[in-house]
Design a protein around this motif. Structure first.
Motif, PDB file in Angstrom:
ATOM      1  N   THR A 179      -4.712  -8.710  -5.141  1.00  0.00           N
ATOM      2  CA  THR A 179      -4.586  -8.317  -4.376  1.00  0.00           C
ATOM      3  C   THR A 179      -4.654  -6.373  -4.406  1.00  0.00           C
ATOM      4  OG1 THR A 179      -2.973 -10.303  -4.429  1.00  0.00           O
ATOM      5  CG2 THR A 179      -2.663  -7.813  -2.690  1.00  0.00           C
ATOM      6  N   ALA A 180      -4.296  -6.070  -5.033  1.00  0.00           N
ATOM      7  CA  ALA A 180      -4.473  -4.864  -5.432  1.00  0.00           C
ATOM      8  C   ALA A 180      -5.953  -4.335  -5.323  1.00  0.00           C
ATOM      9  CB  ALA A 180      -3.197  -4.312  -6.931  1.00  0.00           C
ATOM     10  N   SER A 181      -6.566  -4.884  -5.770  1.00  0.00           N
ATOM     11  CA  SER A 181      -7.861  -4.286  -6.002  1.00  0.00           C
ATOM     12  C   SER A 181      -8.587  -3.855  -3.918  1.00  0.00           C
ATOM     13  CB  SER A 181      -8.743  -5.393  -6.334  1.00  0.00           C
ATOM     14  OG  SER A 181     -10.429  -5.025  -6.322  1.00  0.00           O
ATOM     15  N   SER A 182      -8.153  -5.332  -3.615  1.00  0.00           N
ATOM     16  CA  SER A 182      -8.383  -5.411  -2.131  1.00  0.00           C
ATOM     17  C   SER A 182      -7.694  -4.413  -1.367  1.00  0.00           C
ATOM     18  CB  SER A 182      -7.670  -6.884  -1.437  1.00  0.00           C
ATOM     19  OG  SER A 182      -8.031  -6.510   0.242  1.00  0.00           O
ATOM     20  N   HIS A 183      -6.738  -3.738  -1.568  1.00  0.00           N
ATOM     21  CA  HIS A 183      -5.977  -2.888  -1.175  1.00  0.00           C
ATOM     22  C   HIS A 183      -6.565  -1.356  -1.480  1.00  0.00           C
ATOM     23  CE1 HIS A 183      -3.254  -5.171   0.891  1.00  0.00           C
ATOM     24  NE2 HIS A 183      -2.506  -5.925   0.077  1.00  0.00           N
ATOM     25  N   LEU A 184      -6.650  -1.448  -2.643  1.00  0.00           N
ATOM     26  CA  LEU A 184      -7.373  -0.013  -2.219  1.00  0.00           C
ATOM     27  C   LEU A 184      -8.885   0.604  -1.822  1.00  0.00           C
ATOM     28  CD1 LEU A 184      -5.949   0.053  -6.468  1.00  0.00           C
ATOM     29  CD2 LEU A 184      -5.620   1.362  -5.087  1.00  0.00           C
ATOM     30  N   GLY A 185      -9.642  -0.853  -2.195  1.00  0.00           N
ATOM     31  CA  GLY A 185     -10.850  -0.239  -1.437  1.00  0.00           C
ATOM     32  C   GLY A 185     -11.273  -0.183  -0.134  1.00  0.00           C
ATOM     33  N   ARG A 186     -10.218  -0.697   0.396  1.00  0.00           N
ATOM     34  CA  ARG A 186      -9.599  -0.835   1.674  1.00  0.00           C
ATOM     35  C   ARG A 186      -9.290   1.080   2.026  1.00  0.00           C
ATOM     36  NH1 ARG A 186      -6.738  -4.260   5.137  1.00  0.00           N
ATOM     37  NH2 ARG A 186      -7.099  -3.099   7.168  1.00  0.00           N
ATOM     38  N   MET A 187      -8.334   1.431   1.581  1.00  0.00           N
ATOM     39  CA  MET A 187      -7.337   3.012   1.238  1.00  0.00           C
ATOM     40  C   MET A 187      -9.160   3.162   0.695  1.00  0.00           C
ATOM     41  SD  MET A 187      -3.884   2.351  -0.071  1.00  0.00           S
ATOM     42  CE  MET A 187      -3.966   1.808  -1.141  1.00  0.00           C
ATOM     43  N   ARG A 218       0.650  -1.247  -0.258  1.00  0.00           N
ATOM     44  CA  ARG A 218      -0.431   0.148   0.016  1.00  0.00           C
ATOM     45  C   ARG A 218       0.856   1.492  -0.136  1.00  0.00           C
ATOM     46  NH1 ARG A 218      -4.243  -2.847   3.598  1.00  0.00           N
ATOM     47  NH2 ARG A 218      -2.505  -2.421   5.217  1.00  0.00           N
ATOM     48  N   SER A 219       1.798   1.488   0.647  1.00  0.00           N
ATOM     49  CA  SER A 219       2.923   2.449   0.687  1.00  0.00           C
ATOM     50  C   SER A 219       3.348   2.292  -0.248  1.00  0.00           C
ATOM     51  CB  SER A 219       3.665   2.313   1.855  1.00  0.00           C
ATOM     52  OG  SER A 219       4.353   1.701   1.429  1.00  0.00           O
ATOM     53  N   ALA A 220       3.961   1.409  -1.138  1.00  0.00           N
ATOM     54  CA  ALA A 220       4.838   1.476  -2.700  1.00  0.00           C
ATOM     55  C   ALA A 220       3.185   2.683  -3.713  1.00  0.00           C
ATOM     56  CB  ALA A 220       4.821   0.490  -3.240  1.00  0.00           C
ATOM     57  N   MET A 221       2.499   1.886  -3.170  1.00  0.00           N
ATOM     58  CA  MET A 221       1.247   2.663  -4.141  1.00  0.00           C
ATOM     59  C   MET A 221       0.849   4.245  -3.635  1.00  0.00           C
ATOM     60  SD  MET A 221      -2.438  -0.457  -4.468  1.00  0.00           S
ATOM     61  CE  MET A 221      -1.477  -1.974  -3.720  1.00  0.00           C
ATOM     62  N   LEU A 222       0.733   4.315  -3.020  1.00  0.00           N
ATOM     63  CA  LEU A 222       0.488   6.049  -2.044  1.00  0.00           C
ATOM     64  C   LEU A 222       1.595   6.708  -2.743  1.00  0.00           C
ATOM     65  CD1 LEU A 222      -0.822   4.868   1.220  1.00  0.00           C
ATOM     66  CD2 LEU A 222      -2.163   6.023  -0.583  1.00  0.00           C
ATOM     67  N   VAL A 223       3.127   6.254  -2.537  1.00  0.00           N
ATOM     68  CA  VAL A 223       3.889   7.157  -2.938  1.00  0.00           C
ATOM     69  C   VAL A 223       4.406   7.324  -4.828  1.00  0.00           C
ATOM     70  CG1 VAL A 223       6.997   7.404  -3.064  1.00  0.00           C
ATOM     71  CG2 VAL A 223       5.977   6.077  -0.555  1.00  0.00           C
ATOM     72  N   ALA A 224       3.338   6.607  -5.415  1.00  0.00           N
ATOM     73  CA  ALA A 224       3.462   6.200  -6.632  1.00  0.00           C
ATOM     74  C   ALA A 224       2.589   6.953  -7.123  1.00  0.00           C
ATOM     75  CB  ALA A 224       3.070   5.025  -7.291  1.00  0.00           C
TER      76      ALA A 224
END
Lengths: 237, 237
Positions: A47-55, A19-25
DNA sequence: TTCATGCTTCGATGGCGGCCGAAGCATCGA
DNA sequence: TCGATGCTTCGGCCGCCATCGAAGCATGAA
């Protein structure tokens, strides 16, 4: 306690490598698709979909759907500021001694000019804010900042679309917000005006985005323009 | 990537309910023992010890041992700023709608005056910084801040121990740092000078700490002093 | 020296959550 | 209508880590 659990929830979201990698991106303010972010984080799309949904439900991200694509971006500049704050701690001496730190030329470029959310950051950005403050284009930058009449004229003269930016909010006061800068820890120009300024730099081809990095490269004409308009020497003119 | 993993590590530390509770408890700048922090977090001492050890090696906390006690405090104001940044996100509208938020009178008190790390924060603190800027006591607060000669005289006149504070660092420039304020999101006076100022407020009995909260109460004499020295009306004089 | 206190280390347990494979929905093009 | 693409949901597996009991060290007092 109201705040305590909320803090832990937010921080726990950032506290995952993927998640932090995505946020930094997303720190440069652009909106990316789920698969792009999955590649950035090195995980599978589901997996990314799950993370994005939660964020997203937590208010860290905002989603815009265009056709079968879903573009994710940071929900607000508050989130960007928070991440810069965490970056500042992660970059502190106590942590530097732990792991070997090689500050290569690429890091130097990031430190000089990069995009932060939707505006310019780095030593160049700080210098721009300084000069505009000295000349009275910006008053009271520390307290939220206000763009003076001369400042409007000046920005318009160098091709910044001030007027649409001004129409987008109610008060002129809110446009130049100080934004703690990661490497410099000094304010630079953010907000709608900051976004318009960065936009103008791209349109004039004074600066260009760099692939795979938040760094922004300064073109030769950009270096000349920085010198003539702001009196800033970037070392490439 | 250098920063990405570092960010996740730091955020993951904050992202635990017990640890974030301890960090919030330390936000007023005081140093607490391991057992006190264990009580705050509602966990056993041995568990707290583990948490404190990890946060210390990560550079979030600093430890001072006195006899058989070990006092833990935030390692730097950078950490305090980071936590305020996370608080700001946790308090954003997107999250407020989720859980019920009642902003009682106690929250109002916290918003008006509280301690942030080792200095004063809240609307009162912002007002103080504003007035001192207007009168030329502080110059260039946005860019790190500098205390003018008149500022030194003024602070000395109201009983702030400026001289020891000045001796504690090399350059006068570093003393008045802006610090993004949680509720106001505007700079207030931090650093050694900020700490000395808050200290003076306690010694004059202008302000008092509140048990179990970061809020700082303003005494009647304090309200009068704020009005006469800074022209700030706190509504209690 | 002996006991008490504050804190740390060790070991075992349990649970939360990240991860991927497979299947289920949407959207777009033919 | 049919397939392809982008994304989400579901189910099961696995690992990390928070937690506490018990024992091990310090420090200070009797």
């Amino acid at each position: 306690m109201l705040t305590t659990t909320g803090i832990a929830e937010i921080a726990a979201l950032v506290g995952d490598p993927a998640r932090s990698a995505m946020l930094v991106a997303l720190m440069d303010g652009r909106a990316l698709t789920a698969t792009e972010l999955a590649n950035v984080a090195g995980i599978m799309p589901q997996t990314a979909s799950s993370h994005l949904g939660r964020m997203t439900v937590a208010g860290l991200l905002a989603v815009e759907r265009q056709g079968r694509h879903r573009y994710h971006r940071l929900a607000s500049s508050t989130v960007a500021t928070m991440i810069e704050g965490i970056m500042a701690v992660a970059a502190e001496p106590a942590n530097r001694t732990k792991r070997k730190v090689r500050t290569g030329p690429r890091d130097a470029a990031v430190r000089r000019a990069r995009s932060c959310y939707d505006h310019l950051a780095g030593s160049i950005a700080v210098a721009v804010a300084d000069r505009m403050g000295e000349r009275g284009y910006i008053t009271d930058l520390a307290a939220g900042g206000e763009l003076s009449a001369e400042g409007v004229v000046f920005l318009r003269s160098i091709g910044v679309d001030v007027d649409t930016a001004l129409n987008r909010t109610t008060a002129r006061k809110l446009f130049c917000r100080p934004c703690l800068d990661w490497s410099e820890r000094r304010p630079h120009i953010a907000g709608t005006i900051g976004a318009a300024l960065l936009n103008a730099c791209f349109e004039h081809d004074w600066m260009r985005r760099t692939d795979g990095s938040r760094a922004i490269s300064i073109t030769r004409t950009g270096a000349l323009a920085l010198n003539s308009n702001f009196g800033i020497k970037s070392g490439e003119e």
